[in-house]
Design a protein around this motif. Structure first.
Motif, mmCIF file in Angstrom:
data_model
loop_
_atom_site.group_PDB
_atom_site.id
_atom_site.type_symbol
_atom_site.label_atom_id
_atom_site.label_comp_id
_atom_site.label_asym_id
_atom_site.label_seq_id
_atom_site.Cartn_x
_atom_site.Cartn_y
_atom_site.Cartn_z
ATOM 1 N N LEU A 124 -3.455 10.855 12.409
ATOM 2 C CA LEU A 124 -4.908 10.865 12.618
ATOM 3 C C LEU A 124 -5.487 12.203 12.146
ATOM 4 O O LEU A 124 -4.823 13.219 12.249
ATOM 5 C CB LEU A 124 -5.218 10.633 14.101
ATOM 6 N N PRO A 125 -6.679 12.222 11.565
ATOM 7 C CA PRO A 125 -7.667 11.143 11.564
ATOM 8 C C PRO A 125 -7.484 10.087 10.472
ATOM 9 O O PRO A 125 -8.325 9.214 10.315
ATOM 10 C CB PRO A 125 -8.989 11.905 11.352
ATOM 11 N N LEU A 126 -6.383 10.137 9.730
ATOM 12 C CA LEU A 126 -6.143 9.116 8.707
ATOM 13 C C LEU A 126 -5.756 7.783 9.345
ATOM 14 O O LEU A 126 -5.023 7.751 10.332
ATOM 15 C CB LEU A 126 -5.003 9.546 7.776
ATOM 16 N N TYR A 127 -6.216 6.704 8.763
ATOM 17 C CA TYR A 127 -5.761 5.336 9.063
ATOM 18 C C TYR A 127 -5.864 4.943 10.533
ATOM 19 O O TYR A 127 -4.874 4.625 11.181
ATOM 20 C CB TYR A 127 -4.343 5.113 8.516
ATOM 21 N N LYS A 128 -7.079 4.978 11.015
ATOM 22 C CA LYS A 128 -7.344 4.460 12.358
ATOM 23 C C LYS A 128 -7.226 2.949 12.318
ATOM 24 O O LYS A 128 -7.343 2.342 11.261
ATOM 25 C CB LYS A 128 -8.753 4.870 12.802
ATOM 26 N N GLY A 129 -6.995 2.331 13.472
ATOM 27 C CA GLY A 129 -6.921 0.880 13.521
ATOM 28 C C GLY A 129 -5.553 0.352 13.141
ATOM 29 O O GLY A 129 -4.533 1.012 13.335
ATOM 30 N N LEU A 130 -5.551 -0.846 12.548
ATOM 31 C CA LEU A 130 -4.300 -1.566 12.269
ATOM 32 C C LEU A 130 -3.817 -1.370 10.838
ATOM 33 O O LEU A 130 -4.520 -0.813 10.002
ATOM 34 C CB LEU A 130 -4.510 -3.061 12.551
ATOM 35 N N ASP A 131 -2.603 -1.868 10.567
ATOM 36 C CA ASP A 131 -2.021 -1.909 9.221
ATOM 37 C C ASP A 131 -1.870 -0.516 8.604
ATOM 38 O O ASP A 131 -2.067 -0.317 7.413
ATOM 39 C CB ASP A 131 -2.892 -2.820 8.336
ATOM 40 N N THR A 132 -1.529 0.454 9.439
ATOM 41 C CA THR A 132 -1.512 1.854 9.004
ATOM 42 C C THR A 132 -0.463 2.144 7.926
ATOM 43 O O THR A 132 -0.728 2.915 7.011
ATOM 44 C CB THR A 132 -1.247 2.778 10.209
ATOM 45 N N HIS A 133 0.701 1.541 8.031
ATOM 46 C CA HIS A 133 1.789 1.865 7.096
ATOM 47 C C HIS A 133 1.482 1.346 5.693
ATOM 48 O O HIS A 133 1.677 2.066 4.712
ATOM 49 C CB HIS A 133 3.121 1.309 7.614
ATOM 50 N N ARG A 134 0.983 0.127 5.603
ATOM 51 C CA ARG A 134 0.621 -0.416 4.289
ATOM 52 C C ARG A 134 -0.491 0.431 3.666
ATOM 53 O O ARG A 134 -0.438 0.758 2.481
ATOM 54 C CB ARG A 134 0.160 -1.879 4.408
ATOM 55 N N ARG A 135 -1.458 0.812 4.474
ATOM 56 C CA ARG A 135 -2.578 1.603 3.966
ATOM 57 C C ARG A 135 -2.108 2.967 3.439
ATOM 58 O O ARG A 135 -2.588 3.439 2.412
ATOM 59 C CB ARG A 135 -3.643 1.760 5.053
ATOM 60 N N ALA A 136 -1.166 3.589 4.144
ATOM 61 C CA ALA A 136 -0.636 4.880 3.694
ATOM 62 C C ALA A 136 0.120 4.726 2.375
ATOM 63 O O ALA A 136 -0.001 5.561 1.470
ATOM 64 C CB ALA A 136 0.271 5.481 4.763
ATOM 65 N N LEU A 137 0.882 3.638 2.238
ATOM 66 C CA LEU A 137 1.631 3.388 0.998
ATOM 67 C C LEU A 137 0.687 3.116 -0.173
ATOM 68 O O LEU A 137 0.854 3.673 -1.265
ATOM 69 C CB LEU A 137 2.597 2.216 1.182
ATOM 70 N N VAL A 138 -0.303 2.283 0.039
ATOM 71 C CA VAL A 138 -1.273 1.946 -1.018
ATOM 72 C C VAL A 138 -2.026 3.193 -1.478
ATOM 73 O O VAL A 138 -2.312 3.355 -2.662
ATOM 74 C CB VAL A 138 -2.263 0.850 -0.525
ATOM 75 N N ALA A 139 -2.304 4.103 -0.549
ATOM 76 C CA ALA A 139 -3.042 5.329 -0.884
ATOM 77 C C ALA A 139 -2.171 6.363 -1.599
ATOM 78 O O ALA A 139 -2.676 7.377 -2.081
ATOM 79 C CB ALA A 139 -3.633 5.936 0.379
#
Length: 192
Positions: A115-130
């Motif tokens: 945090l504050p990165l990727y609040k909410g759900l699906d955090t791991h996929r979002r980190a990989l995509v970014a």
């Protein structure tokens, strides 16, 4: 330590973080004692784990209930057990503003991102995509805004070239199990 803070843990699933919080007393003398594990999912596997530890449990389905009504019922149960601090451990339901206000500054959550990165759900996929180089987990104080309260502790996990959301989640969860008990212990020691 004589005067341990009485902790209520809220879960919705398997309760692996709750188990890590309960197991912590094997390696440390924590400033907390778990006096209740409560769930909005009566069949949550974590309730069975809690009972194995000898911890009292409470469960009631939230289905068909207004959020504030369910939270009032849960609040009564927490107060009946003289809970002083609440630890969210995979509790997959937003708390009502009224509930948060009643427990202001005394609710902690573990979140699977830095945090504050990727609040909410699906955090791991979002980190990989970014294309992030690191993922991780954060322990924070709960406020009315989702995953937005003050961060009190974090652990970083290096993202590997072949990571999938699942492989990353597994490594982050292992860090959560180390981070959360130590963070809750420190929080309880510093709480007046």
């Amino acid at each position: 330590m004589a005067d341990k803070k009485r902790v209520g843990v809220l879960i919705s699933g398997r309760g692996s973080n709750m188990e890590a919080l309960a197991e912590y007393k094997r390696i440390a003398d924590p400033a907390y004692s778990i006096v209740l594990v409560a769930s909005n999912v009566p069949e949550a596997r974590g309730l069975v784990v809690a009972r194995r530890f000898g911890i009292e449990t409470w469960a009631h389905s939230h289905k068909g209930m207004e959020r504030a009504e369910f939270d009032r019922m849960m609040d009564e149960e927490l107060r009946r057990h003289d809970v002083e601090v609440i630890a969210l451990a995979g509790y997959m339901r937003l708390l009502s503003p009224e509930f948060i206000a009643r427990w202001r500054g005394r609710i902690l959550n573990i979140h699977p991102s830095l945090l504050p990165l990727y609040k909410g759900l699906d955090t791991h996929r979002r980190a990989l995509v970014a294309g992030e180089q690191h993922a991780g987990c954060s322990v924070h104080v709960v406020t009315e805004d989702l995953d937005d309260g003050p961060v009190i502790s974090q652990a970083k996990v290096k993202i590997l070239p072949r990571d999938t959301p699942e492989s990353l989640a597994e490594r982050v969860l292992a860090e959560e199990h180390k981070l959360y008990p130590a963070a809750l212990d420190k929080f309880c020691r510093e709480l007046n």
